[in-house]
Design an enzyme around this catalytic site. Sequence first.
Site: not given
Lengths: 588, 182
Positions: A114-115, A164, A485, A52
């Site tokens: 869940f999630q 959802k 760096m 993502e």
Amino acid sequence: MSKLYSGAEIVFKCLEDQGVDTIFGYPGGAVLPIYDELKNFSSVKHYLVRHEQGAGHAAEGYARSSGKPGVALVTSGPGATNIVTALTDAYMDSVPIVCISGQVPTHLIGTDAFQEADTTGITRPCTKHNWLVKDVKNLAKVIHRAFEVATTGRPGPVLIDIPKDVQFQKTSYTKYKKQKKLNGKTKNNFNQAEIDELIKLMSNSSKPIFYTGGGVINSGPKASTLLRELVYATGFPITSTLQGLGAFPGNDNQFIGMLGMHGTYEANNAMHDCDLMINVGARFDDRITGKIDEFSPKSKKVHIDIDPSSINKNVKVDLPIVGDVNDVINAILKTIKKKKPNFGKSNKQKISKWWEKIEKWRSVRSLDYINSEETIKPQYAVQRLYELTKDKDTFITTEVGQHQMWAAQHYKFDKPNRWMTSGGLGTMGYGLPAAIGVQVAHPSKLVVDIAGEASVLMTMQEMSTAVQYSLPIKIFILNNEYMGMVRQWQELLHDKNYSESYTAALPDFVKLAEAYGCVGIRASTPEELDDKIIEMLNTERPVIFDCRVDKIENCFPMIPSGKPHNQMLLGPKDQKDNKITGKGKTLV
Amino acid sequence: MAKAKSAYSIPGKKGKLDTHIIVVWVDNEAGVLARVVGLFSGRGYNIESLAVAEVDPKLNISRITIVTTGTPQVIEQIKLQLKKLIPVHKVADFMRNDKKVIFKEMALFKVVGNNSKRKKALNACKKYNAIILDKTNKSCVIQITAMRREIDLMAKNLKRLGLVSLSRTGAVAMTRGADTFR
């Protein structure tokens, strides 16, 4: 009764009405209803990323190169948390992103389902605004408002969290009409008196400088055109921040290079000694100002910015002008034409001494480096890449680190929206997915990610995305096997204790390219570099270019920590010539 | 000068701190208080006290009153940053010593003790609009409205008179006269 649409359908209806044809995303349980609708909306093309964060950076690259908002679609929980880095990056660099995230059904919110993650809570500090839509009746309104917030005023990311069950619920949809009056939060708030005051300061100044930033780019291509007109009309020198590169042609004589920590000697000294500083769409970032107490002590400061909270945040200014860069410059030009048509001529004499001084600084040639015939110097690699691509309309993205600074110093941009780099947040791993977004927005253009081997490994998985959609991005890795760096700072500040900055095991990038199904090219000597770059440019597929560069080269010039602009550290060449090697080191 | 071992600049001089009362009118929607408070904590600003409640149920407007300290530059930033939040309608800023503005806080004192102690406690509270809200033969609950420092002082003084519990609100503010803040 009007037709009823599900929440998922409404998402796409809104995207269609907003003119969105591209989204970057990754499916998951809580966004499946939206993914299910994808097939019914052929005008919206979805690009499947591999992580993502990649979707977020791709949306950023898309937005920054096209001027349109970038859209990302992710699932709940890990999907949303994975995109947080990209949202924060977009927030710091003012990139318009609309992120749509799925959420667990409303009745499960707060149950550690869940999630489930508190997505609006997590993203609150890294978005301009976010919404949790609990009722499908509000969905269309919220999505349209989200686009408005993301794209108006100072642009930035927004997030819409859609549970959802809301994606399944049905309601009616009325077509969206763009309102003329947009988000009242930040708008033009300047008057003619301020413009007149600025022109008075400009006519009285004998050591003026324009200091321009990303705000010029964000204001649209027209703003860059107007800026050029203004700079030519006044004859003033102009320097630019990292984000502002391209707003003014990099190879023009009036352009004195980038300023700041790794800016040119002439730009930083001019900033320090000027008597009038006109900041156009920049924000006095700490990488720019150096030691704030000694920042440009003798100058009157003018700050043109669309965001009132940028004014006086880091540096106190004498004349703030709050407004869109495009509109402000337009007003300045109009006033000059009306009241001082001979401004350029009458001014030339006055600032000629100033230009002499600047030319003297320029003659130090602070970007020079000692070239080598055995190893490829990273600066040389960027210069060759520039020479071989400057006649094409090339889009450059970068990761973060030494290579980013070398790209900014040695690649000359002459158009806006051609340079995509993570400035504010400094996100390693930005460049590769951003290049994907740029290539999607400009399918026929050359897109090169100037990368470091450490950064690029953070989002390397997106090569798979590039291959899937035949996006011929070129990943030009300046491979020195170090986090360069980090190593440079350790060398200068921590007595060369190179703690964990060397990557002892790296993949074979040529084989890695083959594994991903794209093309791998390696260059190890300066002699073969040009041929290999040409080979890369002639390849119509994605390329990973492993450019083996000098392992210990450092990025100069540099303003050491806690120092003002006029105490720069110059490169080894200068140090050797002037025998200040020892002194230069104690400066840090 | 000490050798700076950092890639960041060293801090400059700190300015003088002032106490300000910031009043924010916001849409009363989910998460709005978190946005305001998160802005303060995220940017390292202080909150000395906070009072929030809906004031217009029809338009769903809440009024948040925040007492904060900061340099003039920080106070300016607080106001400008607050104004950038989408649900924020307007922001007012008053100096604590502003004579044109009324500031009030409310406190509840529970005093437990014999009759004479309770009486003394009540007497001490008298000049702050004391009201007895609850009373038994051992205890009483006294409500006062006053300024922050006055309540601090009362809380200290009542200790020896049997103060066992103290509950107080954040400050609320209102301008004097017929004008309202636009």
